[in-house]
Design an enzyme around this catalytic site. Sequence first.
Site, PDB file in Angstrom:
ATOM      1  N   CYS A 168      14.052  10.938   6.132  1.00 45.94           N
ATOM      2  CA  CYS A 168      14.021  10.683   7.767  1.00 45.94           C
ATOM      3  C   CYS A 168      15.418  10.909   8.507  1.00 45.94           C
ATOM      4  CB  CYS A 168      13.482   9.337   8.094  1.00 45.94           C
ATOM      5  SG  CYS A 168      14.212   8.115   7.255  1.00 45.94           S
ATOM      6  N   LYS A 182       0.929  -1.342  -0.126  1.00 46.33           N
ATOM      7  CA  LYS A 182      -0.162  -0.159   0.007  1.00 46.33           C
ATOM      8  C   LYS A 182       0.958   1.242  -0.023  1.00 46.33           C
ATOM      9  CE  LYS A 182      -1.915   3.066   2.055  1.00 46.33           C
ATOM     10  NZ  LYS A 182      -1.568   4.366   1.569  1.00 46.33           N
ATOM     11  N   GLU A 191       9.851  16.719  14.653  1.00 42.43           N
ATOM     12  CA  GLU A 191      10.298  16.451  13.231  1.00 42.43           C
ATOM     13  C   GLU A 191       9.376  17.360  12.294  1.00 42.43           C
ATOM     14  OE1 GLU A 191       9.238  12.979  11.227  1.00 42.43           O
ATOM     15  OE2 GLU A 191      11.097  12.666  10.571  1.00 42.43           O
ATOM     16  N   GLU A 246       9.400   1.980  10.637  1.00 40.06           N
ATOM     17  CA  GLU A 246      10.645   2.712  10.447  1.00 40.06           C
ATOM     18  C   GLU A 246       9.972   4.208  10.430  1.00 40.06           C
ATOM     19  OE1 GLU A 246      13.878   2.083   9.940  1.00 40.06           O
ATOM     20  OE2 GLU A 246      13.588   4.496   9.853  1.00 40.06           O
TER      21      GLU A 246
HETATM   22  O1  TXE Z   1       2.876   9.955   6.656  1.00 38.43           O
HETATM   23  P1  TXE Z   1       2.289   8.550   7.161  1.00 38.43           P
HETATM   24  P2  TXE Z   1       2.600  11.211   5.920  1.00 38.43           P
HETATM   25  C1  TXE Z   1       6.575  11.920   8.741  1.00 38.43           C
HETATM   26  C2  TXE Z   1       7.000  13.380   8.271  1.00 38.43           C
HETATM   27  C3  TXE Z   1       5.607  13.409   7.864  1.00 38.43           C
HETATM   28  C4  TXE Z   1       4.675  12.882   8.691  1.00 38.43           C
HETATM   29  C5  TXE Z   1       3.364  12.366   8.292  1.00 38.43           C
HETATM   30  O2  TXE Z   1       7.193  14.065   9.400  1.00 38.43           O
HETATM   31  O3  TXE Z   1       5.288  14.833   7.910  1.00 38.43           O
HETATM   32  O4  TXE Z   1       5.330  11.481   8.869  1.00 38.43           O
HETATM   33  O5  TXE Z   1       3.696  12.140   7.087  1.00 38.43           O
HETATM   34  C6  TXE Z   1      -0.271   4.863   5.321  1.00 38.43           C
HETATM   35  N1  TXE Z   1      -3.016   2.411   8.886  1.00 38.43           N
HETATM   36  N2  TXE Z   1       7.268  10.971   7.670  1.00 38.43           N
HETATM   37  O6  TXE Z   1       1.209  12.018   6.543  1.00 38.43           O
HETATM   38  O7  TXE Z   1       0.582   9.070   7.486  1.00 38.43           O
HETATM   39  C7  TXE Z   1      -0.065   6.203   4.454  1.00 38.43           C
HETATM   40  O8  TXE Z   1      -1.364   6.053   3.388  1.00 38.43           O
HETATM   41  C8  TXE Z   1      -2.202   1.837   8.082  1.00 38.43           C
HETATM   42  C9  TXE Z   1       8.609  10.172   7.988  1.00 38.43           C
HETATM   43  O9  TXE Z   1       2.585  11.387   4.614  1.00 38.43           O
HETATM   44  O10 TXE Z   1       2.736   8.009   8.231  1.00 38.43           O
HETATM   45  C10 TXE Z   1       1.132   6.068   3.890  1.00 38.43           C
HETATM   46  O11 TXE Z   1       1.296   5.066   2.794  1.00 38.43           O
HETATM   47  N3  TXE Z   1      -1.455   2.803   7.064  1.00 38.43           N
HETATM   48  C11 TXE Z   1       9.028   8.845   7.008  1.00 38.43           C
HETATM   49  C12 TXE Z   1       2.058   5.800   4.899  1.00 38.43           C
HETATM   50  O12 TXE Z   1       1.105   5.202   5.875  1.00 38.43           O
HETATM   51  C13 TXE Z   1      -1.638   4.062   6.996  1.00 38.43           C
HETATM   52  C14 TXE Z   1       8.485   9.323   5.751  1.00 38.43           C
HETATM   53  C15 TXE Z   1       2.725   6.995   5.652  1.00 38.43           C
HETATM   54  O13 TXE Z   1       1.907   7.679   5.910  1.00 38.43           O
HETATM   55  C16 TXE Z   1      -2.443   4.636   8.200  1.00 38.43           C
HETATM   56  C17 TXE Z   1       7.297  10.118   5.594  1.00 38.43           C
HETATM   57  C18 TXE Z   1      -3.271   3.702   9.060  1.00 38.43           C
HETATM   58  N4  TXE Z   1      -3.917   4.421  10.012  1.00 38.43           N
HETATM   59  C19 TXE Z   1       6.663  10.830   6.619  1.00 38.43           C
HETATM   60  N5  TXE Z   1      -2.322   6.074   8.244  1.00 38.43           N
HETATM   61  C20 TXE Z   1      10.170   8.425   7.213  1.00 38.43           C
HETATM   62  N6  TXE Z   1      10.570   7.927   8.450  1.00 38.43           N
HETATM   63  O14 TXE Z   1      10.855   8.435   6.292  1.00 38.43           O
HETATM   64  C21 TXE Z   1      -1.594   6.466   7.072  1.00 38.43           C
HETATM   65  N7  TXE Z   1      -1.109   5.239   6.602  1.00 38.43           N
END
Ligand code: TXE
Length: 484
Positions: free
Chosen positions: A282, A173, A385, A248
């Site tokens: 990250c 996904k 962050e 992660e």
């Molecule tokens: O990530 P999300 P977002 C951090 C960064 C960013 C924050 C939020 O600070 O501003 O996270 O980013 C899926 N059950 N990082 O909103 O929500 C979602 O569809 C299952 C750090 O983009 O964490 C996507 O595919 N899945 C990070 C994935 O999770 C769910 C890189 C990431 O989305 C879900 C990106 C749920 N309940 C953002 N909710 C890194 N470590 O590199 C969301 N998703």
Amino acid sequence: MLEIKNYINGELVGPAEGRYLDNFDPATGQVYSKVPDSGGVDVERAVDAAGHAFSAWSRMSTAKRSDILLKIADLIEANADRLARAECIDNGKPLSLARSLDIPRAATNFRFFATRILHSQSESHAMDYSAINYTLRRPRGVAGIISPWNLPLYLFTWKVAPALATGNTVVGKPSEVTPMTAFLFSELCIEAGLPPGVLNVVHGAGAKAGQALVEHPAVPTISFTGGTKTGGTIAKTAGPLFKKYSLELGGKNPNVVFADADLDKALPGSVRASFANQGQVCLCGSRLFVEAPIYDSFVERFLDASKKLRVGDPLEPDTDQGSLVSKAQFEKVSYYVDLAKEEGGEILLGGGPPAPISDRCKEGYFFYPTVIAGLGMNCRVNREEIFGPVVAIMPFKNEDEVIEYANATDYGLAASVWTKDIDRAHRVSERINCGTVWVNCWMLRDLRVPFGGMKQSGVGREGGEEAMRFFTEPKNVCVALRDA
Ligand code: TXE
């Protein structure tokens, strides 16, 4: 307008309910494609396909599995320009970065694990002359892979490759914010002859399609990269279902420059660590600590170098900084820069959007590289962050002080240390609480080493042997010897 399709049981299909979400080009702020708004029915169909494919795929010889995965790596490389352009338009990153980093690394991820399985070793333990133990490592079944928007194909393949290589089947996904390359990747998997159902890709919102995948009873393994908050949600769902999961998550990484550092390396290295991918990695060094004797001169040179970064149309070859990934991310970064001013920070560079880039990009989500000084160690901007091109810079007096600063965060993902004193490099690296420390470099990656963070940066490790162990289940068999 292009409608992205799910990849289920070897076919590209629309969402069961026929609903789509808008997919934006962040450099123009315009909708340029549609992404399936998948839900439980789509996830059920994908998990069912993966379940049916598991027996044949897990029992296929590693040599044959390796061949198919290497063919996928070849096709990624053969389509690198097309994939890089798709990544650039979907994410807003410079085309040059997608072409030099994201896409080559996606191919490397497949090549690395496709060859790693050809050299697996197993363990046995002899009990004197009475018995012998051997350990079998078997794939766990259907793996749920959930990936983020910052390095879309890079991080999606970083999880899919070891899961498939070890004989699992996968329901992936990708982020709904950057779905395009996972869609194009699905087409390449069909072309490579990946058997139907081995990999399935279900696009859609996290709280809907993502949540349905995490809670599905026939998906015993979850591998997630994303925000810490979402990681907590996933752990709450997966824990009571006794699933195995790796998270992660985010980072707030220290970048430490000692007075004896080779500044010809530390300066460009610190600019890259601060602003690569518009700070949306990250591993970015968003807290820059510089030893007091060189602080003023370093700041001057750091600002000069940062000003040289060309914020431009991501499709232009000489662009260094593209747009942020979304309006939401632009608003998040803007919020933190405003907060920094309230917390007493001084904006030394940037602090908001640049002048309009071009007519094409006039409504894009661009943010100028931003350097903030004068913040206290425990303010929110130094602890939370931001995930944008924003770095806080501050001096430190000595080793003990900078270790205290470096560890003053709820995260523990990575750090960089710049010094010529090799004893100090080892000493400081040992004392910084995080998963990876780079000495006189940043983001130099060896795929064999454990990768991941501690504290709120995550649970579990990826990479090399860790990934092979995560996606397999060990079973010990103890055989009594005949004359025991
Ligand atoms: O990530 P999300 P977002 C951090 C960064 C960013 C924050 C939020 O600070 O501003 O996270 O980013 C899926 N059950 N990082 O909103 O929500 C979602 O569809 C299952 C750090 O983009 O964490 C996507 O595919 N899945 C990070 C994935 O999770 C769910 C890189 C990431 O989305 C879900 C990106 C749920 N309940 C953002 N909710 C890194 N470590 O590199 C969301 N998703």
